[in-house]
Write an enzyme that holds these catalytic residues in place. Sequence first.
Site, PDB file in Angstrom:
ATOM      1  N   LYS A   8     -13.399  12.544   7.336  1.00 30.45           N
ATOM      2  CA  LYS A   8     -13.388  12.678   5.876  1.00 30.45           C
ATOM      3  C   LYS A   8     -14.228  13.846   5.366  1.00 30.45           C
ATOM      4  O   LYS A   8     -13.953  14.383   4.304  1.00 30.45           O
ATOM      5  CB  LYS A   8     -13.878  11.374   5.235  1.00 30.45           C
ATOM      6  CG  LYS A   8     -13.028  10.159   5.606  1.00 30.45           C
ATOM      7  CD  LYS A   8     -13.431   8.965   4.788  1.00 30.45           C
ATOM      8  CE  LYS A   8     -12.819   7.682   5.310  1.00 30.45           C
ATOM      9  NZ  LYS A   8     -11.342   7.678   5.248  1.00 30.45           N
ATOM     10  N   HIS A  38      -9.270   4.787  -2.435  1.00 27.71           N
ATOM     11  CA  HIS A  38      -8.572   4.910  -1.147  1.00 27.71           C
ATOM     12  C   HIS A  38      -9.462   5.708  -0.201  1.00 27.71           C
ATOM     13  O   HIS A  38     -10.418   6.358  -0.623  1.00 27.71           O
ATOM     14  CB  HIS A  38      -7.230   5.626  -1.332  1.00 27.71           C
ATOM     15  CG  HIS A  38      -6.173   4.747  -1.898  1.00 27.71           C
ATOM     16  ND1 HIS A  38      -5.097   4.311  -1.168  1.00 27.71           N
ATOM     17  CD2 HIS A  38      -6.049   4.191  -3.121  1.00 27.71           C
ATOM     18  CE1 HIS A  38      -4.342   3.537  -1.926  1.00 27.71           C
ATOM     19  NE2 HIS A  38      -4.898   3.446  -3.128  1.00 27.71           N
ATOM     20  N   ASP A  81       0.848  -1.191   0.000  1.00 25.68           N
ATOM     21  CA  ASP A  81       0.000   0.000   0.000  1.00 25.68           C
ATOM     22  C   ASP A  81       0.893   1.255   0.000  1.00 25.68           C
ATOM     23  O   ASP A  81       1.818   1.362   0.813  1.00 25.68           O
ATOM     24  CB  ASP A  81      -0.873  -0.034   1.264  1.00 25.68           C
ATOM     25  CG  ASP A  81      -1.977   1.020   1.253  1.00 25.68           C
ATOM     26  OD1 ASP A  81      -2.419   1.417   0.166  1.00 25.68           O
ATOM     27  OD2 ASP A  81      -2.408   1.421   2.359  1.00 25.68           O
ATOM     28  N   HIS A  82       0.618   2.172  -0.895  1.00 29.61           N
ATOM     29  CA  HIS A  82       1.350   3.455  -0.968  1.00 29.61           C
ATOM     30  C   HIS A  82       2.870   3.304  -0.998  1.00 29.61           C
ATOM     31  O   HIS A  82       3.576   3.919  -0.190  1.00 29.61           O
ATOM     32  CB  HIS A  82       0.958   4.371   0.204  1.00 29.61           C
ATOM     33  CG  HIS A  82      -0.453   4.845   0.133  1.00 29.61           C
ATOM     34  ND1 HIS A  82      -0.882   5.800  -0.748  1.00 29.61           N
ATOM     35  CD2 HIS A  82      -1.561   4.469   0.821  1.00 29.61           C
ATOM     36  CE1 HIS A  82      -2.183   6.005  -0.601  1.00 29.61           C
ATOM     37  NE2 HIS A  82      -2.629   5.190   0.341  1.00 29.61           N
ATOM     38  N   SER A 140     -13.060   3.981   4.149  1.00 26.42           N
ATOM     39  CA  SER A 140     -13.721   3.530   5.375  1.00 26.42           C
ATOM     40  C   SER A 140     -15.010   4.313   5.600  1.00 26.42           C
ATOM     41  O   SER A 140     -15.102   5.493   5.253  1.00 26.42           O
ATOM     42  CB  SER A 140     -12.801   3.704   6.594  1.00 26.42           C
ATOM     43  OG  SER A 140     -11.899   2.619   6.695  1.00 26.42           O
ATOM     44  N   GLY A 181      -8.200   8.385   6.870  1.00 29.81           N
ATOM     45  CA  GLY A 181      -8.426   8.698   8.269  1.00 29.81           C
ATOM     46  C   GLY A 181      -9.895   8.747   8.668  1.00 29.81           C
ATOM     47  O   GLY A 181     -10.775   8.327   7.916  1.00 29.81           O
TER      48      GLY A 181
END
Length: 308
Positions: free
Chosen positions: A183, A210, A81-82, A213, A180
Amino acid sequence: PLITSQSLFEKAYEKDYAIGAFNVNNMEIIQGIVDAAKEERSPLILQVSAGARKYANPIYLKKLVEAAVEDSGLPIVLHLDHGESFEICKQCVDDGFTSVMIDASHHPFEENIAITKKVVEYAHAHGVVVEAELGRLAGVEDAVNVSAADATYTDPDQAQEFVEKTGVDALAVAIGTSHGAYKFKGEPNLDFARLKAIAAKIPGTPMVLHGASTVLPEFVKICNQYGGQIPGAQGVPEAMIREAARHGVCKVNIDTDLRLAMTAAIRKEFAEDPTNFDPRKYLGPGRDAIREMVKHKIRNVLGSSGLV
Ligand code: G3H
Ligand code: 13P
Ligand code: NA
Ligand code: ZN
């Protein structure tokens, strides 16, 4: 077995579902996610950030994922990831990852193309697939903290040129999500018109969301109820994830929801039984909470149940 995401994405692209990509940092997180996928008979992407490699030591994560594959029998993708540079992507290809992300989205467009192309050449020569990012999400991306003012949405024409020039397998797009637990300040809003415009320019190329969540309110509430301080946390509503999955988003990245589920369970356990000092008796409930949350996501939001 450990697989690449290629055939998973081909099928997900044609249908209304997406594959969950979950960030892993320790054994309990891996077990919670994999047990959920096993119960739901869903394929799975487990992803490792630079921070995860630093925290757990890369070899431990690799061996834990191998154990998960052996124990579950599920098709699992092991993804970086990243990835910040060609070097870390190369390292992960050499370590046996089946997928890597090169995130050169903070570089100018031409440089992003050049770095991504270099990773694609190396990875493809080793049978590994590559995700890249165009546009910038607000929020914390590994070491990079992107302020809302510096965030930029993905441009559809640039996306077409980027995919053509790099040969990348999947493209992470910026349409209003961020990393995070915070958002949106007001009403959640994603630029679906832009997503559709990008999809039209790069038909057949799976897209990645991305910062996807949901920041499930039940976990925020439990955290705050038992001594946590995360007021105002808000994520991407589940209906928006389902909508994205209908328009070419094949990979949905989830980390924050895992963190919140585990932390809520542990905070609750500590509050309810102050005599508990056995890590198994608080990490266990943390693992259970992750399992139930991931089951819900796979079944009710991502729609990838019953594929294996
Ligand atoms: O993109 C961010 C992911 O949530 C990974 O976070 O860099 O703290 O491991 P991390
Ligand atoms: P969340 O912070 O929304 O879970 O996003 C995780 C992510 O995009 C990892 O790459
Ligand atoms: Na889909
Ligand atoms: Zn991310």
